[in-house]
Design a protein around this motif. Structure first.
Motif, PDB file in Angstrom:
ATOM      1  N   HIS A  98       0.300  -1.395  -0.229  1.00 36.62           N
ATOM      2  CA  HIS A  98       0.204  -0.504   0.381  1.00 36.62           C
ATOM      3  C   HIS A  98       0.897   1.339  -0.024  1.00 36.62           C
ATOM      4  O   HIS A  98       1.605   1.190   0.922  1.00 36.62           O
ATOM      5  CB  HIS A  98      -0.822  -0.114   1.180  1.00 36.62           C
ATOM      6  CG  HIS A  98      -2.026   0.787   1.403  1.00 36.62           C
ATOM      7  ND1 HIS A  98      -1.891   2.469   1.107  1.00 36.62           N
ATOM      8  CD2 HIS A  98      -3.429   0.616   1.198  1.00 36.62           C
ATOM      9  CE1 HIS A  98      -2.983   3.045   1.073  1.00 36.62           C
ATOM     10  NE2 HIS A  98      -3.631   2.400   1.102  1.00 36.62           N
ATOM     11  N   VAL A 100       0.256   4.668   1.236  1.00 38.09           N
ATOM     12  CA  VAL A 100       0.749   4.956   2.336  1.00 38.09           C
ATOM     13  C   VAL A 100       0.734   4.116   3.719  1.00 38.09           C
ATOM     14  O   VAL A 100       1.485   4.593   4.270  1.00 38.09           O
ATOM     15  CB  VAL A 100      -0.576   6.086   1.823  1.00 38.09           C
ATOM     16  CG1 VAL A 100      -0.673   6.916   3.485  1.00 38.09           C
ATOM     17  CG2 VAL A 100      -0.153   6.543   0.858  1.00 38.09           C
ATOM     18  N   GLN A 101       0.117   3.364   3.407  1.00 38.54           N
ATOM     19  CA  GLN A 101      -0.113   2.437   5.165  1.00 38.54           C
ATOM     20  C   GLN A 101       1.028   1.606   5.257  1.00 38.54           C
ATOM     21  O   GLN A 101       0.809   1.352   6.346  1.00 38.54           O
ATOM     22  CB  GLN A 101      -1.726   1.568   4.854  1.00 38.54           C
ATOM     23  CG  GLN A 101      -2.705   2.595   4.463  1.00 38.54           C
ATOM     24  CD  GLN A 101      -4.036   1.405   4.715  1.00 38.54           C
ATOM     25  OE1 GLN A 101      -4.012   0.377   5.404  1.00 38.54           O
ATOM     26  NE2 GLN A 101      -4.777   2.176   4.279  1.00 38.54           N
ATOM     27  N   GLU A 222     -11.687  -2.852   0.610  1.00 37.50           N
ATOM     28  CA  GLU A 222     -10.846  -1.157   0.364  1.00 37.50           C
ATOM     29  C   GLU A 222      -9.900  -1.300  -1.339  1.00 37.50           C
ATOM     30  O   GLU A 222      -9.125  -2.050  -1.034  1.00 37.50           O
ATOM     31  CB  GLU A 222      -9.835  -1.522   1.801  1.00 37.50           C
ATOM     32  CG  GLU A 222      -9.160   0.114   1.999  1.00 37.50           C
ATOM     33  CD  GLU A 222      -8.356   0.334   3.116  1.00 37.50           C
ATOM     34  OE1 GLU A 222      -7.327   0.837   2.790  1.00 37.50           O
ATOM     35  OE2 GLU A 222      -8.908  -0.832   4.119  1.00 37.50           O
ATOM     36  N   SER A 224      -9.120   0.076  -4.980  1.00 35.93           N
ATOM     37  CA  SER A 224      -8.582   1.471  -5.860  1.00 35.93           C
ATOM     38  C   SER A 224     -10.080   2.659  -5.807  1.00 35.93           C
ATOM     39  O   SER A 224      -9.346   3.417  -6.952  1.00 35.93           O
ATOM     40  CB  SER A 224      -7.999   1.628  -7.686  1.00 35.93           C
ATOM     41  OG  SER A 224      -6.817  -0.017  -7.008  1.00 35.93           O
ATOM     42  N   PRO A 227     -10.384   7.206  -3.437  1.00 39.35           N
ATOM     43  CA  PRO A 227      -8.660   7.715  -3.072  1.00 39.35           C
ATOM     44  C   PRO A 227      -7.538   7.582  -1.723  1.00 39.35           C
ATOM     45  O   PRO A 227      -8.492   7.033  -0.678  1.00 39.35           O
ATOM     46  CB  PRO A 227      -8.706   8.863  -2.882  1.00 39.35           C
ATOM     47  CG  PRO A 227     -10.210   8.835  -2.361  1.00 39.35           C
ATOM     48  CD  PRO A 227     -10.473   7.398  -2.899  1.00 39.35           C
ATOM     49  N   GLN A 228      -6.745   7.213  -1.918  1.00 36.37           N
ATOM     50  CA  GLN A 228      -5.411   7.116  -0.214  1.00 36.37           C
ATOM     51  C   GLN A 228      -6.394   8.116   1.092  1.00 36.37           C
ATOM     52  O   GLN A 228      -6.066   8.074   1.664  1.00 36.37           O
ATOM     53  CB  GLN A 228      -3.923   7.598  -0.606  1.00 36.37           C
ATOM     54  CG  GLN A 228      -3.342   6.239  -1.962  1.00 36.37           C
ATOM     55  CD  GLN A 228      -2.288   6.327  -2.416  1.00 36.37           C
ATOM     56  OE1 GLN A 228      -2.067   7.647  -2.200  1.00 36.37           O
ATOM     57  NE2 GLN A 228      -2.542   5.533  -3.478  1.00 36.37           N
ATOM     58  N   SER A 229      -6.600   9.442   0.013  1.00 28.90           N
ATOM     59  CA  SER A 229      -7.400  10.581   0.949  1.00 28.90           C
ATOM     60  C   SER A 229      -7.703   9.841   2.164  1.00 28.90           C
ATOM     61  O   SER A 229      -8.101  10.130   2.946  1.00 28.90           O
ATOM     62  CB  SER A 229      -7.750  11.611   0.471  1.00 28.90           C
ATOM     63  OG  SER A 229      -8.647  11.556  -0.631  1.00 28.90           O
ATOM     64  N   GLY A 231      -8.382   6.932   3.306  1.00 24.20           N
ATOM     65  CA  GLY A 231      -7.918   5.567   3.519  1.00 24.20           C
ATOM     66  C   GLY A 231      -8.607   4.230   2.504  1.00 24.20           C
ATOM     67  O   GLY A 231      -7.925   2.856   2.722  1.00 24.20           O
ATOM     68  N   VAL A 233      -6.710   2.645  -1.350  1.00 27.61           N
ATOM     69  CA  VAL A 233      -6.113   2.166  -1.709  1.00 27.61           C
ATOM     70  C   VAL A 233      -5.197   2.948  -3.606  1.00 27.61           C
ATOM     71  O   VAL A 233      -4.058   3.519  -3.918  1.00 27.61           O
ATOM     72  CB  VAL A 233      -6.376   0.776  -2.673  1.00 27.61           C
ATOM     73  CG1 VAL A 233      -4.688   0.744  -3.710  1.00 27.61           C
ATOM     74  CG2 VAL A 233      -6.114  -0.282  -1.815  1.00 27.61           C
ATOM     75  N   GLY A 234      -6.503   3.986  -4.389  1.00 33.88           N
ATOM     76  CA  GLY A 234      -5.744   4.605  -5.243  1.00 33.88           C
ATOM     77  C   GLY A 234      -5.349   3.942  -5.995  1.00 33.88           C
ATOM     78  O   GLY A 234      -5.601   2.705  -6.110  1.00 33.88           O
ATOM     79  N   VAL A 236      -2.138   2.335  -7.821  1.00 39.66           N
ATOM     80  CA  VAL A 236      -0.535   1.642  -7.654  1.00 39.66           C
ATOM     81  C   VAL A 236       0.410   1.831  -8.555  1.00 39.66           C
ATOM     82  O   VAL A 236       0.568   1.011  -9.629  1.00 39.66           O
ATOM     83  CB  VAL A 236      -0.972   0.451  -6.972  1.00 39.66           C
ATOM     84  CG1 VAL A 236       0.114   0.205  -6.142  1.00 39.66           C
ATOM     85  CG2 VAL A 236      -2.072   0.066  -5.617  1.00 39.66           C
TER      86      VAL A 236
END
Length: 273
Positions: A98, A100-101, A222, A224, A227-229, A231, A233-234, A236
């Motif tokens: 991920h 961000v995470q 959870e 794409s 969005p990552q904003s 939480g 995946v958005g 990749v």
């Protein structure tokens, strides 16, 4: 005296054996295969909570995230971009980091660079064309806490009491290949609700060098579409791909692999499709 030397020699040989075993395991873990344990139900019924598989790290080449313990701040493999890169195929089940995470996710690749992806009333559209869905009966399971997280499944027929039969609608979805000459990819998807928030999305254009992933358990994933904003995946980027899931090696429905009475022998060595 001779006995003492023999004992010392035997101890040294044991240490050498352990060291070489660790080195070989480290090389295999870094270059070839990574173990992965399915913690959630986002990929049902392709992958179930408690499935244990090895991820083929050679499938797409190597990046800084191919090494064990790699993070956004540090990696034992200081690789820029990808080495021996190979293009993933639409329909592959992929483990990726991920962005961000900083944890590993496993989802199905549905959108390639340049694709326009949209969900309309629960149907996936790729470049303006619907991915066909054929009804394939129901997927049923027991409503009970699952896996180490102890999370009970969501059901079409909720509310269902613990121990009851949990039902999800099952469809066979057909994805186009990477090119017109590639064979289509058929796989199961599950549906829980016709009004989930991700059943309808705007058109999402996949940027160059990035990919779009979705879970097969469409109303419990959870991925794409978010969005990552918020939480999700958005999109990749390619550098975050770890490898392709090819085969389930082992499966247990319990909280631990040690609970032998919960093993699922019918899933041992099962190909991931």
């Amino acid at each position: 005296m001779a006995s003492s030397k023999k004992t010392d020699s035997g101890f040294v040989e044991t240490i050498k054996t352990i060291v070489w075993a660790l080195v070989i395991a480290g090389v295999v873990r870094t270059l070839f295969f990574q173990p992965f344990f399915i913690p959630s139900g986002s990929m049902k019924d392709t992958l179930l909570v408690g499935d244990f598989l090895f991820v083929n790290k050679m499938a797409y080449g190597y990046s800084r995230y191919s090494c064990p313990f790699a993070s956004a701040d540090f990696s034992p493999c200081p690789i820029e971009g990808r080495l021996f890169a190979s293009e993933p195929k639409r329909g592959d089940v992929v483990v990726f980091r991920h962005p961000v995470q900083n944890v590993d996710f496993i989802k199905r690749l549905v959108g390639l660079p340049g694709d326009k992806i949209q969900m309309i009333d629960g149907t996936l559209y790729i470049n303006g064309t619907a991915a066909p869905q054929e009804p394939a009966g129901n997927f049923t399971e027991i409503k009970e806490p699952q896996g180490a997280q102890g999370t009970p499944p969501r059901c079409v027929n909720d509310p269902v009491g613990l121990g009851g039969t949990c039902i999800k609608q099952r469809f066979i979805e057909t994805l186009p290949g990477n090119t017109p000459s590639d064979p289509p990819v058929k796989h199961d998807i599950l549906n829980i609700s016709d009004s989930w928030m991700a059943d309808n999305t705007p058109v999402l254009t996949v940027p160059e060098g990035e990919y779009f992933f979705m879970g097969d358990n469409r109303d419990n994933s959870e991925d794409s579409r978010f969005p990552q904003s918020v939480g999700g995946v958005g999109f990749v980027p390619a550098q975050y791909l770890v490898g392709r899931a090819d085969r389930i090696m082992f499966s247990s429905a319990g909280k631990s692999l040690m609970y032998f009475w919960t093993w699922r022998p019918d899933r041992f060595f099962k190909a991931v499709k």
